[in-house]
Design a protein around this motif. Sequence first.
Motif, PDB file in Angstrom:
ATOM      1  N   ASP A 117       6.553 -11.373 -20.397  1.00 17.33           N
ATOM      2  CA  ASP A 117       6.909 -12.459 -21.301  1.00 17.33           C
ATOM      3  C   ASP A 117       5.710 -13.332 -21.648  1.00 17.33           C
ATOM      4  O   ASP A 117       5.635 -13.880 -22.750  1.00 17.33           O
ATOM      5  N   ALA A 141      15.136 -17.417 -25.080  1.00 20.86           N
ATOM      6  CA  ALA A 141      15.150 -16.872 -23.727  1.00 20.86           C
ATOM      7  C   ALA A 141      13.979 -17.441 -22.932  1.00 20.86           C
ATOM      8  O   ALA A 141      12.862 -17.509 -23.421  1.00 20.86           O
ATOM      9  N   GLU A 142      14.242 -17.863 -21.706  1.00 22.12           N
ATOM     10  CA  GLU A 142      13.183 -18.413 -20.877  1.00 22.12           C
ATOM     11  C   GLU A 142      12.299 -17.296 -20.336  1.00 22.12           C
ATOM     12  O   GLU A 142      12.790 -16.225 -19.985  1.00 22.12           O
ATOM     13  N   PRO A 143      10.996 -17.557 -20.256  1.00 20.91           N
ATOM     14  CA  PRO A 143      10.099 -16.539 -19.674  1.00 20.91           C
ATOM     15  C   PRO A 143      10.480 -16.237 -18.229  1.00 20.91           C
ATOM     16  O   PRO A 143      10.880 -17.120 -17.482  1.00 20.91           O
ATOM     17  N   ARG A 144      10.358 -14.990 -17.842  1.00 20.14           N
ATOM     18  CA  ARG A 144      10.670 -14.576 -16.477  1.00 20.14           C
ATOM     19  C   ARG A 144       9.511 -13.826 -15.820  1.00 20.14           C
ATOM     20  O   ARG A 144       9.463 -13.692 -14.607  1.00 20.14           O
ATOM     21  N   SER A 204       5.486 -21.316 -10.614  1.00 26.03           N
ATOM     22  CA  SER A 204       6.088 -21.071 -11.929  1.00 26.03           C
ATOM     23  C   SER A 204       7.513 -20.561 -11.856  1.00 26.03           C
ATOM     24  O   SER A 204       8.318 -20.796 -12.758  1.00 26.03           O
ATOM     25  N   THR A 206       4.107 -14.631 -25.600  1.00 24.73           N
ATOM     26  CA  THR A 206       3.549 -15.957 -25.337  1.00 24.73           C
ATOM     27  C   THR A 206       2.212 -15.788 -24.628  1.00 24.73           C
ATOM     28  O   THR A 206       2.103 -14.993 -23.695  1.00 24.73           O
ATOM     29  N   GLY A 245       9.447 -22.626 -20.571  1.00 22.76           N
ATOM     30  CA  GLY A 245      10.850 -22.348 -20.874  1.00 22.76           C
ATOM     31  C   GLY A 245      11.612 -23.592 -21.248  1.00 22.76           C
ATOM     32  O   GLY A 245      12.774 -23.527 -21.613  1.00 22.76           O
ATOM     33  N   PRO A 283       8.970 -17.567 -28.220  1.00 25.68           N
ATOM     34  CA  PRO A 283       9.932 -16.991 -27.291  1.00 25.68           C
ATOM     35  C   PRO A 283      10.885 -16.057 -28.015  1.00 25.68           C
ATOM     36  O   PRO A 283      11.135 -16.181 -29.211  1.00 25.68           O
ATOM     37  N   ALA A 329       5.917 -22.778 -15.894  1.00 25.52           N
ATOM     38  CA  ALA A 329       7.336 -23.125 -15.735  1.00 25.52           C
ATOM     39  C   ALA A 329       7.819 -23.982 -16.898  1.00 25.52           C
ATOM     40  O   ALA A 329       8.976 -23.889 -17.313  1.00 25.52           O
TER      41      ALA A 329
END
Length: 239
Positions: free
Chosen positions: A126, A54-57, A96, A161, A239, A20, A236
């Motif tokens: 991402d 940072a969380e995947p978006r 997700s 990722t 992250g 990430p 989901a």
Amino acid sequence: MTRLRPRRALLRAAVAVVLPAVVAGCGPSPDDAQPAAPTPAPPSSAAPATSAAAEPRTFAAVGDSITAGATDVSQPLVGDRVQGDASWLPAAEQESGLDLVAGWAIPGATTADMLAGVERTDWTADVLVVMAGTNDLVRGLPWEQSAADIEGVVAAAGAPTVVVVAIAPNDPRAAARNGYNAALADLASRNGWTYLDPWGEVDAGGAFAFGASPDGVHPTPAVAAAVGGRIGRSLAALG
């Protein structure tokens, strides 16, 4: 035609490896302390520098008819638009919470076709999700070539990722399908990718369970949606 949700602003990955992005905070500089005094200024009470993942978006997808959701080459995945009614993508996006922002999937595509298609793209996502290889089995292509093509797809897409998804059960080639997925899992492990097999509930020794496929190769729309849901929940959890 299913129109997926509008794209959100894409995150910029800080590194080009399968990790990430990292955003670093910063504390106050020593030069910001009060003017010199007879005794040293007290330590700053500001929080120390930290870093947070940072969380995947967003995500992009690469595949064949099972991703496109159709067996007719006139119904490919077009960017973020799914035209077929048996694609796993809409359910994956919904479950997700990520936006599908790009994709390449054409019925009948081999991994070589996917590589050629993705090399012409300019994506920023991402997460990359790849479901590839059913047509390589049909055509009897060597695993070594499939593996090289998949690695090329990942490199061309450039997502930080990567999730590699097991290919679907296959009635005419159940044993070969199982062998392919075992090799695919090993490839993912060696490259630091996530390997995911969402087909367990309809997998009968490498073939489709009764009623799960109209032709022994493609899932029914209901099965595709269930598979997409499992893929989405896995995305989901990244992250």
